[in-house]
Enzyme design. Structure first.
Site, short mmCIF file in Angstrom:
data_model
loop_
_atom_site.label_atom_id
_atom_site.label_comp_id
_atom_site.label_asym_id
_atom_site.label_seq_id
_atom_site.Cartn_x
_atom_site.Cartn_y
_atom_site.Cartn_z
N ALA A 65 0.86 -1.18 0.00
CA ALA A 65 0.00 0.00 0.00
C ALA A 65 0.90 1.24 0.00
O ALA A 65 2.03 1.19 0.49
CB ALA A 65 -0.88 0.00 1.24
N GLY A 108 0.50 -5.17 0.46
CA GLY A 108 -0.52 -5.16 -0.58
C GLY A 108 0.01 -5.71 -1.90
O GLY A 108 -0.76 -6.22 -2.72
N GLU A 111 -0.36 -9.30 -1.60
CA GLU A 111 -1.81 -9.56 -1.68
C GLU A 111 -2.31 -9.43 -3.11
O GLU A 111 -3.15 -10.22 -3.56
CB GLU A 111 -2.55 -8.60 -0.74
CG GLU A 111 -2.26 -8.90 0.73
CD GLU A 111 -2.79 -7.85 1.67
OE1 GLU A 111 -2.39 -6.66 1.52
OE2 GLU A 111 -3.59 -8.17 2.55
N GLU A 131 3.33 -5.86 7.32
CA GLU A 131 2.44 -4.90 7.99
C GLU A 131 2.67 -4.85 9.50
O GLU A 131 2.50 -3.81 10.14
CB GLU A 131 0.97 -5.25 7.71
CG GLU A 131 0.52 -4.96 6.29
CD GLU A 131 0.74 -6.12 5.33
OE1 GLU A 131 1.51 -7.05 5.67
OE2 GLU A 131 0.15 -6.10 4.24
C1 HXC Z 1 5.10 4.52 -0.61
C2 HXC Z 1 7.16 3.62 -1.03
C3 HXC Z 1 6.74 2.35 -0.58
C4 HXC Z 1 5.39 2.24 -0.12
C5 HXC Z 1 8.78 2.18 -1.19
N1 HXC Z 1 8.43 3.47 -1.41
N2 HXC Z 1 7.77 1.48 -0.68
N3 HXC Z 1 6.34 4.69 -1.05
N4 HXC Z 1 4.63 3.35 -0.14
N5 HXC Z 1 4.89 1.07 0.30
C6 HXC Z 1 9.26 4.55 -1.94
C7 HXC Z 1 10.31 5.01 -0.94
O1 HXC Z 1 9.76 5.92 -0.04
C8 HXC Z 1 11.33 5.61 -1.87
O2 HXC Z 1 10.91 6.91 -2.28
C9 HXC Z 1 11.27 4.74 -3.11
O3 HXC Z 1 10.00 4.07 -3.05
C10 HXC Z 1 12.36 3.68 -3.11
O4 HXC Z 1 12.29 2.95 -1.90
P1 HXC Z 1 13.57 2.69 -0.96
O5 HXC Z 1 13.06 2.37 0.39
O6 HXC Z 1 14.54 3.80 -1.07
O7 HXC Z 1 14.19 1.40 -1.66
P2 HXC Z 1 15.04 0.24 -0.98
O8 HXC Z 1 16.03 0.81 -0.02
O9 HXC Z 1 15.55 -0.59 -2.11
O10 HXC Z 1 14.00 -0.61 -0.12
C11 HXC Z 1 12.94 -1.30 -0.78
C12 HXC Z 1 11.90 -1.74 0.27
C13 HXC Z 1 11.43 -0.56 1.10
C14 HXC Z 1 12.51 -2.83 1.18
C15 HXC Z 1 10.74 -2.39 -0.52
O11 HXC Z 1 11.05 0.52 0.22
C16 HXC Z 1 10.25 -0.83 1.99
O12 HXC Z 1 10.39 -1.45 3.02
N6 HXC Z 1 9.08 -0.36 1.57
C17 HXC Z 1 7.86 -0.52 2.38
C18 HXC Z 1 7.37 -1.95 2.30
C19 HXC Z 1 6.14 -2.16 3.16
O13 HXC Z 1 6.17 -2.00 4.37
N7 HXC Z 1 5.08 -2.57 2.52
C20 HXC Z 1 3.81 -2.88 3.22
C21 HXC Z 1 2.98 -1.64 3.27
S1 HXC Z 1 1.53 -1.93 4.25
P3 HXC Z 1 11.59 8.26 -1.70
O14 HXC Z 1 10.89 9.34 -2.46
O15 HXC Z 1 11.29 8.26 -0.24
O16 HXC Z 1 13.04 8.10 -2.00
C22 HXC Z 1 0.45 -2.65 3.20
C23 HXC Z 1 -0.92 -2.91 3.73
C24 HXC Z 1 -1.85 -3.33 2.68
O17 HXC Z 1 0.76 -2.94 2.09
C25 HXC Z 1 -3.25 -3.08 3.10
C26 HXC Z 1 -4.18 -3.09 1.92
C27 HXC Z 1 -5.54 -2.52 2.23
#
Ligand code: HXC
Length: 257
Positions: A65, A108, A111, A131
């Site tokens: 997400a 997501g 998912e 999450e």
């Molecule tokens: C918004 C995101 C993002 C996300 C990455 N980015 N994931 N932006 N939402 N979920 C953005 C970062 O902010 C960054 O932009 C750019 O993408 C590159 O990411 P980096 O972190 O610099 O890359 P890296 O170091 O290679 O790490 C990759 C990663 C990490 C391990 C995937 O980005 C990460 O942990 N992302 C979050 C993953 C996460 O927690 N997903 C679950 C979300 S909760 P900027 O502009 O800052 O440089 C969910 C709930 C679903 O999904 C519910 C559904 C209803």
């Protein structure tokens, strides 16, 4: 024209949709999910689309997400989240959906991949439900679809620890059916799509519907649903053509009736 997706016209019955928000690793913004739901509804209506392949980039299928959007939503905003409707529309797609996953499929993103009927993964793919590290739980079916896909222990481990699994482990536990070199993931998914697109459309449609029911109903009900679908297909021109083609030792020519 969608801004966060690239939708190619179908080739040999297979349409390729590529998520395109590279600046956010294909994080699933409301806009992206809405555009994806719209693209699938269009594909649903187009008879020349028989199968859809969904992919992301080499680095990320989707990183979950959009966390920047999520941070702006409070309880009421989450309750009334328009993305819920988009997820339902994606889940309602009745044609075969194949996910070609490279890189991160997290939250997501994992998912979304699990909304696909078949998952093909590049060797570098990583599947996870992180999450729990954000103080939340999966919210787009992750707790339900993951458990059904990989069983209780693996699903609990992934959801409670937030730790991702690699492609090899994902295949071992049945989350993905094949692993490829990352540069071949999309081509392999398209190839499987073309195989399916050449089959009798009504049989494909009912096969998907009946297989998905197996996750939801008891065995006796499932067998009943299968029987009804099987009988229904006995009245189709394609079933007669399939049997005739076998006897005449030639490939069948299916017409979708
Ligand atoms: C918004 C995101 C993002 C996300 C990455 N980015 N994931 N932006 N939402 N979920 C953005 C970062 O902010 C960054 O932009 C750019 O993408 C590159 O990411 P980096 O972190 O610099 O890359 P890296 O170091 O290679 O790490 C990759 C990663 C990490 C391990 C995937 O980005 C990460 O942990 N992302 C979050 C993953 C996460 O927690 N997903 C679950 C979300 S909760 P900027 O502009 O800052 O440089 C969910 C709930 C679903 O999904 C519910 C559904 C209803």
């Amino acid at each position: 024209m969608p801004r966060t997706l690239n939708v190619l016209p179908p080739e040999k019955g297979v349409c390729l949709i590529t998520l395109q928000r590279p600046e956010a690793l294909n994080a699933l913004s409301t806009e992206l999910l809405g555009e994806l739901a719209q693209a699938l509804e269009t594909a649903e209506r187009e008879p020349e689309v028989r199968v859809v392949v969904l992919t992301g980039s080499r680095k990320a299928f989707a990183a979950g997400a959009d966390l920047k959007e999520m941070a702006e939503r409070d309880l009421i905003g989450t309750l009334e989240d328009p993305r819920v409707r988009h997820w339902q529309r994606i889940a309602g797609f009745s044609k075969p959906l194949i996910a070609a996953v490279n890189g991160f499929a997290l939250g997501g993103g994992c998912e979304l991949a699990m909304h696909a009927d078949i998952l093909i993964a590049g060797r570098d793919a990583r599947f996870g439900q992180p999450e729990i590290d954000l103080g939340i739980i999966p919210g787009a079916g992750g707790t339900q679809r993951l458990l059904r896909a990989v069983g209780k222990s693996q699903a609990m481990q992934m959801v409670l620890t937030g730790e991702a699994i690699d492609a090899r482990q994902a295949q071992r536990v049945g989350l993905v059916s094949e692993i490829t070199q990352p540069e071949l993931t999309v081509e392999r998914a398209l190839e499987i799509g073309r195989l399916i697109a050449a089959k009798a459309p009504l049989a494909v449609r009912l096969a998907k519907e009946v297989l998905l029911k197996a996750q939801d109903v008891d065995l006796a009900s499932g067998l009943n649903i299968e029987r009804q679908a099987f009988v229904m297909l006995a009245g189709t021109a394609d079933r007669n053509e399939g049997l005739r083609a076998f006897q005449e030792k030639r490939p069948p020519r299916f017409v979708g009736r």
